[in-house]
Design an enzyme around this catalytic site. Structure first.
Site, PDB file in Angstrom:
ATOM      1  N   SER A   1       0.789  -1.236   0.000  1.00 40.09           N
ATOM      2  CA  SER A   1       0.000   0.000   0.000  1.00 40.09           C
ATOM      3  C   SER A   1       0.819   1.284   0.000  1.00 40.09           C
ATOM      4  O   SER A   1       0.268   2.354  -0.235  1.00 40.09           O
ATOM      5  CB  SER A   1      -0.923   0.028   1.218  1.00 40.09           C
ATOM      6  OG  SER A   1      -2.022  -0.800   0.967  1.00 40.09           O
TER       7      SER A   1
ATOM      8  N   LYS B   1       0.551   3.473  -2.886  1.00 46.44           N
ATOM      9  CA  LYS B   1      -0.586   4.394  -3.049  1.00 46.44           C
ATOM     10  C   LYS B   1      -0.125   5.852  -3.075  1.00 46.44           C
ATOM     11  O   LYS B   1      -0.775   6.703  -3.664  1.00 46.44           O
ATOM     12  CB  LYS B   1      -1.610   4.150  -1.930  1.00 46.44           C
ATOM     13  CG  LYS B   1      -2.310   2.803  -2.116  1.00 46.44           C
ATOM     14  CD  LYS B   1      -3.138   2.363  -0.937  1.00 46.44           C
ATOM     15  CE  LYS B   1      -3.867   1.080  -1.302  1.00 46.44           C
ATOM     16  NZ  LYS B   1      -4.249   0.235  -0.205  1.00 46.44           N
TER      17      LYS B   1
ATOM     18  N   TYR C   1      -2.557  -2.131 -10.744  1.00 44.49           N
ATOM     19  CA  TYR C   1      -2.607  -1.996  -9.279  1.00 44.49           C
ATOM     20  C   TYR C   1      -1.861  -3.159  -8.598  1.00 44.49           C
ATOM     21  O   TYR C   1      -1.060  -2.950  -7.691  1.00 44.49           O
ATOM     22  CB  TYR C   1      -4.069  -1.915  -8.819  1.00 44.49           C
ATOM     23  CG  TYR C   1      -4.230  -1.964  -7.319  1.00 44.49           C
ATOM     24  CD1 TYR C   1      -4.003  -0.836  -6.540  1.00 44.49           C
ATOM     25  CD2 TYR C   1      -4.580  -3.152  -6.670  1.00 44.49           C
ATOM     26  CE1 TYR C   1      -4.114  -0.887  -5.161  1.00 44.49           C
ATOM     27  CE2 TYR C   1      -4.704  -3.208  -5.292  1.00 44.49           C
ATOM     28  CZ  TYR C   1      -4.465  -2.075  -4.535  1.00 44.49           C
ATOM     29  OH  TYR C   1      -4.570  -2.137  -3.172  1.00 44.49           O
TER      30      TYR C   1
ATOM     31  N   TYR D   1      -4.313   3.793   7.903  1.00 43.03           N
ATOM     32  CA  TYR D   1      -5.685   3.271   7.878  1.00 43.03           C
ATOM     33  C   TYR D   1      -6.467   3.707   9.107  1.00 43.03           C
ATOM     34  O   TYR D   1      -6.299   4.821   9.578  1.00 43.03           O
ATOM     35  CB  TYR D   1      -5.681   1.743   7.715  1.00 43.03           C
ATOM     36  CG  TYR D   1      -4.944   1.360   6.490  1.00 43.03           C
ATOM     37  CD1 TYR D   1      -5.468   1.644   5.245  1.00 43.03           C
ATOM     38  CD2 TYR D   1      -3.688   0.790   6.563  1.00 43.03           C
ATOM     39  CE1 TYR D   1      -4.767   1.349   4.094  1.00 43.03           C
ATOM     40  CE2 TYR D   1      -2.983   0.492   5.421  1.00 43.03           C
ATOM     41  CZ  TYR D   1      -3.538   0.778   4.191  1.00 43.03           C
ATOM     42  OH  TYR D   1      -2.851   0.503   3.071  1.00 43.03           O
TER      43      TYR D   1
ATOM     44  N   VAL E   1       0.986  -3.934   3.784  1.00 43.08           N
ATOM     45  CA  VAL E   1       0.879  -5.256   4.412  1.00 43.08           C
ATOM     46  C   VAL E   1       2.114  -6.134   4.168  1.00 43.08           C
ATOM     47  O   VAL E   1       2.228  -7.209   4.745  1.00 43.08           O
ATOM     48  CB  VAL E   1      -0.400  -6.031   3.986  1.00 43.08           C
ATOM     49  CG1 VAL E   1      -1.644  -5.382   4.541  1.00 43.08           C
ATOM     50  CG2 VAL E   1      -0.478  -6.201   2.481  1.00 43.08           C
TER      51      VAL E   1
HETATM   52  O1  DON Z   1      -4.581  -4.751  -2.402  1.00 43.21           O
HETATM   53  C1  DON Z   1      -4.156  -5.229  -1.358  1.00 43.21           C
HETATM   54  O2  DON Z   1      -4.889  -5.701  -0.499  1.00 43.21           O
HETATM   55  C2  DON Z   1      -2.664  -5.216  -1.151  1.00 43.21           C
HETATM   56  N1  DON Z   1      -1.987  -5.315  -2.398  1.00 43.21           N
HETATM   57  C3  DON Z   1      -2.242  -3.940  -0.480  1.00 43.21           C
HETATM   58  C4  DON Z   1      -2.939  -3.682   0.842  1.00 43.21           C
HETATM   59  C5  DON Z   1      -2.109  -3.004   1.839  1.00 43.21           C
HETATM   60  O3  DON Z   1      -0.897  -2.962   1.807  1.00 43.21           O
HETATM   61  C6  DON Z   1      -2.838  -2.469   2.980  1.00 43.21           C
HETATM   62  N2  DON Z   1      -1.898  -2.188   4.017  1.00 43.21           N
HETATM   63  N3  DON Z   1      -1.926  -2.121   5.144  1.00 43.21           N
END
Ligand code: DON
Length: 305
Positions: free
Chosen positions: A61, A64, A189, A241, A259
């Site tokens: 993430s 982003k 993405y 978040y 994550v």
């Molecule tokens: O789309 C997803 O769920 C993951 N590629 C990225 C989510 C993420 O890193 C949220 N982080 N805390």
């Protein structure tokens, strides 16, 4: 600084045992929960590090931030914020309900999955490859690392299991928030989330943001100052978040988590900080990472508030 970082890594490693590595993307479940690394770059480009600062992991993430910057660069901020709001959600990063509940029909902010799928869709280019190259080139510049590339295994794992993101994207296509080919947007993405980095790469990127977009090691003006300001503000309100409020009170530094276990933090005009600790808390943030940056912010009085 080196001895402070060593002390803090030793002190905070244990928290890895209290969290869990991400498993909803199968390839991420192989990470070692005991790893913890930190890297700090100051505004003149001087670097300090400790622990597993060289370990590779996927940016997830934290990408982003990149898609937001590129979307603004390609479309202008007004056009971007016609499609995505800038309000915190108080809900999980892949929440479906808050997308339908949003009064404007837009995703709440660019730091949740729905919002990032929108900013990714706004990056110009003739196909996925050209758009991905733009993202990679941006990353290579802000990290001073020409080796930045996509981890294919993680990408394929995300693509195979990313049905929650498909649900978000198709919903936004149905409401007209998302334009274009949904599968292509999702493909980009998933690829951007699978870019491989180290704590050093994140710290250097953080230092560029801290420096209002001027690259400390070349003095090149790379990101407009007003775009850096927007990004850092959204990092404070939404970057961690639904733990962003707690993080702002305890740490008080603009930051973004992923994550994969990364945290990118940026202390205006002082430091870029990159952290890697793959064991996560229940909100999806690096558990040892949050603990070590809390200690560092207290030791060096880094809160911007
Ligand atoms: O789309 C997803 O769920 C993951 N590629 C990225 C989510 C993420 O890193 C949220 N982080 N805390």
């Amino acid at each position: 600084m080196f001895s402070l970082l060593n002390t803090l890594v030793e002190k905070n490693k244990k928290y890895g045992r209290e969290g869990k590595v991400a498993s909803y993307i199968p390839a991420l479940s192989e990470a070692n929960p005991d790893e913890l690394g930190i890297y700090v770059v100051d505004s003149r480009g001087k670097e300090y590090y400790s622990g597993d600062y060289n370990a590779k992991f996927t940016i997830q993430s934290i990408s982003k931030i990149v898609s937001l910057i590129l979307a603004i660069r390609d479309n202008g901020r007004e056009n971007v914020f016609k499609k995505v709001d800038v309000e915190p959600t108080g809900m999980g990063f892949n929440s479906i309900v808050n997308l339908e509940a949003s009064d404007s029909g837009k995703p709440y902010n660019p730091m949740i999955n729905a919002g990032a799928i929108v900013t990714t869709s706004l990056i110009d280019g003739k196909d996925v490859n050209e758009k991905l190259e733009k993202i990679l080139e941006f990353m290579r510049t802000v990290t001073n690392n020409d080796d930045i590339s996509v981890n294919e295994r993680v990408y394929l794992s995300e693509k195979e299991t990313g049905n929650r993101n498909r649900a978000l994207a198709y919903f936004m296509k149905s409401t007209g928030v998302l334009d274009g080919d949904v599968e292509e947007i999702l493909d980009l993405y998933f690829k951007q989330c699978s870019i491989e980095v180290t704590a050093r790469d994140l710290a250097r990127f953080g230092a560029v943001l801290a420096n209002d977009g001027v690259i400390p090691w070349t003095n090149e003006k790379f990101i407009p100052k007003d775009v850096c300001r927007i990004v850092k503000t959204i990092m404070v309100t939404c970057g961690m978040y639904d733990a962003s409020g707690d993080f702002a009170v305890k740490v008080g530094i603009p930051a973004k988590s992923g994550v994969g276990g990364g945290i990118l933090a940026t202390v205006p005009r002082k430091f870029g900080i990159g952290i890697y600790g793959p064991s996560l808390d229940e909100k999806g943030n690096s558990i040892a990472g949050i603990n070590i940056i809390t200690d560092l912010a207290n030791e060096l009085d880094l809160s911007i508030f």
